[in-house]
Design an enzyme around this catalytic site. Structure first.
Site, PDB file in Angstrom:
ATOM      1  N   CYS A 287       4.744  -0.943  -1.368  1.00  0.00           N
ATOM      2  CA  CYS A 287       3.297  -0.803  -1.619  1.00  0.00           C
ATOM      3  C   CYS A 287       3.019   0.551  -2.228  1.00  0.00           C
ATOM      4  O   CYS A 287       2.007   0.732  -2.888  1.00  0.00           O
ATOM      5  CB  CYS A 287       2.450  -0.893  -0.371  1.00  0.00           C
ATOM      6  SG  CYS A 287       3.090  -1.832   0.917  1.00  0.00           S
TER       7      CYS A 287
HETATM    8  C1  UN1 Z   1       5.155  -0.046   2.344  1.00  0.00           C
HETATM    9  O1  UN1 Z   1       5.576  -0.127   1.201  1.00  0.00           O
HETATM   10  O2  UN1 Z   1       4.467  -0.942   2.868  1.00  0.00           O
HETATM   11  O3  UN1 Z   1       5.955   5.762   2.025  1.00  0.00           O
HETATM   12  C2  UN1 Z   1       5.452   1.068   3.258  1.00  0.00           C
HETATM   13  C3  UN1 Z   1       6.831   4.912   1.877  1.00  0.00           C
HETATM   14  C4  UN1 Z   1       7.471   4.321   3.097  1.00  0.00           C
HETATM   15  C5  UN1 Z   1       6.641   3.214   3.642  1.00  0.00           C
HETATM   16  C6  UN1 Z   1       6.127   2.231   2.614  1.00  0.00           C
HETATM   17  N1  UN1 Z   1       7.667   5.342   4.080  1.00  0.00           N
HETATM   18  O4  UN1 Z   1       7.189   4.542   0.780  1.00  0.00           O
END
Ligand code: UN1
Length: 516
Positions: A287
């Protein structure tokens, strides 16, 4: 070849055979059968919610510091099995092993943080406007929580919900992504091994449609007081609407289109390194993946040249080797990504690969690590010349693609950073504190990095987004406590008479010759 696991939902710690069985294969090696999964249905979800609800009160009655001890034990169990769990993450969803180790570490960090939260969960003492009266606040568990998670962080993100929920005295029904059930079962077994009663976390392995039906029925039956969801903005909207009808506030962590702004004074090598990691790490399926690079015109050509060279030279392939990224999580993700490739327009310039789409013997990538025919691998692509009107700018693309736009003045960069309507993560590369702070102030994202990538949030900082990225809820650290608890206030009058708030205050003020 490693073991094939037989998996299913688990209610009160016992496997529940479901209906349809699906095979789950290693996306880097489709000959490797990871698991046969017996999928549950809406009934399974409702039964699990009933069982979780039945277990919740006894768990809430365990003193919070003792619940914290169990979370500490969970963290140690995860740490003792770190490599095995990381191998399973890599085998099941194809994330490079070093990233998978980082993901498991994120679970350990979350346990370490919340283990001691069991000894805090502070309430407050609040002064009363009356004599002989005391006011207090208490954190109460919300109750039973449905947790529905995605497959790209198949153990870290679930831990962000489950660990704080447990320490606060809640029970949970967890529906992991159907393409990541093996690591889900391993996590639930670790939770059970930590001595947390089996009924407190119920595991439901089912598809999206049955989940939606089960969730609706469980909400209608009043079995759930909270829903946590990490996934797409589209599904998040549906869940929010459903929760709204039942007066349940969900915790939503949705998509992102995370901008990375490169200012004229940026350290370009550092910016390229950040863009490479956040654009292509986990094959762009985070995400927090870089959604659009926004580069000042004066450094655009130089940045693009260096970024292109870095992407061209990056090793892609077997996720157990040292690679920038491995396969797509599953065929569904590859299909979704390939659809976005169709939005590359004649006015765009692509670079980073000799070819586009699936990497195969006929559509090869130089330096590929391993045999591309074994898995679901996609060529990386940089798409330059993207503007605010392009679909590639407006949408989350979830794959190894980085759109690049350019800007002239700072306001234009901010407009591009915010214009897509997502607001999860963001980054700016600059040496000027003024640009950094102005960016922080004006970007609509919940998370901002200065001279670091859009990915890689630490486990104790608030994680979450605005706009299409969520509903303002924040996970991780103390902020998550507000999602898994509700404030209860207590006012205790020991004056022996009825003291009326607001009304009897006038008398006290008159005695003291004060007025408000
Ligand atoms: C996600 O992609 O839902 O900051 C979480 C980050 C990771 C968590 C991502 N520690 O990319």
């Amino acid at each position: 070849m490693a073991d094939v696991q037989e998996l299913s939902s688990r209610i009160d710690g016992k496997p529940i055979e479901g209906g349809r069985t699906v095979e789950l294969r290693n996306p880097a090696d489709l000959d490797d059968l990871v698991a046969r999964v017996s999928l549950g249905d809406a009934d399974t979800f409702v039964r699990a919610a009933e069982a979780a609800r039945a277990a919740q009160a006894a768990w809430a009655a365990v003193p919070a510091p003792i619940r914290g001890v169990a979370i500490g034990d969970l963290g140690r169990i995860i740490a003792n099995n770190k490599e095995a769990l990381a191998r399973l993450v890599t085998r099941e969803i194809g994330k490079p092993y070093t990233e998978a180790l980082g993901e498991v570490q994120e679970v350990i960090d979350t346990c370490v943080f919340f283990a001691s939260e069991g000894r805090r969960l502070y309430g407050q003492t609040v002064p009363s406007e009356m004599p002989d009266k005391q006011l207090f606040t208490f954190r109460e568990p919300v109750g039973t929580m449905a947790v529905i998670t995605a497959g790209n962080f198949p153990i870290a993100v679930p831990s962000w919900y489950l660990v704080p929920a447990l320490v606060a005295g809640n029970a949970a029904v967890w529906k992991p992504a159907e393409y990541a059930p093996a690591i889900a079962e391993a996590f639930v077994r670790c939770i059970e091994a930590a001595g947390i009663p089996a009924g407190v976390v119920q595991l439901v392995v089912t598809d999206g449609q049955e989940t939606a039906a089960g969730l609706e029925r469980a909400l209608e039956a009043g079995l759930l007081q909270k829903v946590g969801f990490t996934g797409s903005s589209t599904v998040g909207r549906d869940i929010a609407a459903l929760c709204g009808r039942h007066l349940v506030t969900p915790t939503l962590e949705l998509g992102g289109k995370n901008p990375l702004v490169v200012m004229p004074d940026a350290d370009l090598d550092l910016a390229v390194e950040g863009a490479l990691f956040s654009g292509f790490g986990t094959a762009g399926q985070r995400c927090t993946s870089l959604g659009v690079a926004i580069v000042h015109e004066s450094v655009h050509d130089d940045f693009l040249r260096r970024f292109t060279a870095a992407v061209e030279g990056a090793p892609v392939g077997d996720p157990f080797q040292s690679v920038l990224y491995g396969p797509m999580i599953s065929q569904k993700f590859a299909d979704g990504f390939e659809n976005w490739l169709e939005h590359i327009q004649p006015h765009h310039r692509t670079s980073g690969s000799q070819a586009l789409g699936r990497i195969t013997a006929d559509n090869p990538r130089e330096g590929f690590v391993g045999d591309p025919a074994r898995g679901i691998f996609e060529h990386p692509v940089i798409v330059d010349g993207v503007t605010a009107d392009d679909a590639l700018y407006q949408n989350e693309t979830f794959g190894p693609i980085v759109p690049v736009a350019s800007f002239d003045d700072f306001d234009e960069a901010i407009a591009l950073a915010n214009g897509h309507g997502y607001g999860l993560s963001s980054a700016i590369y600059t040496r000027d504190p003024k640009s950094a702070f102005r960016f922080r102030e004006q970007v609509s994202a919940g998370m901002v990095s200065v001279n670091n990538s859009t990915s890689g949030a630490e486990a104790h900082l608030p994680f979450g987004g605005n706009g299409k990225s969520g509903n303002g809820a924040r996970q991780s650290g103390i902020w998550m406590l507000d999602q898994v608890t509700r404030w209860q206030s207590l006012n205790w009058d020991y004056s022996g008479k009825l003291q009326k708030a607001q009304m009897d205050v006038a008398e006290i003020e008159a005695d003291l010759h004060f007025t408000i």
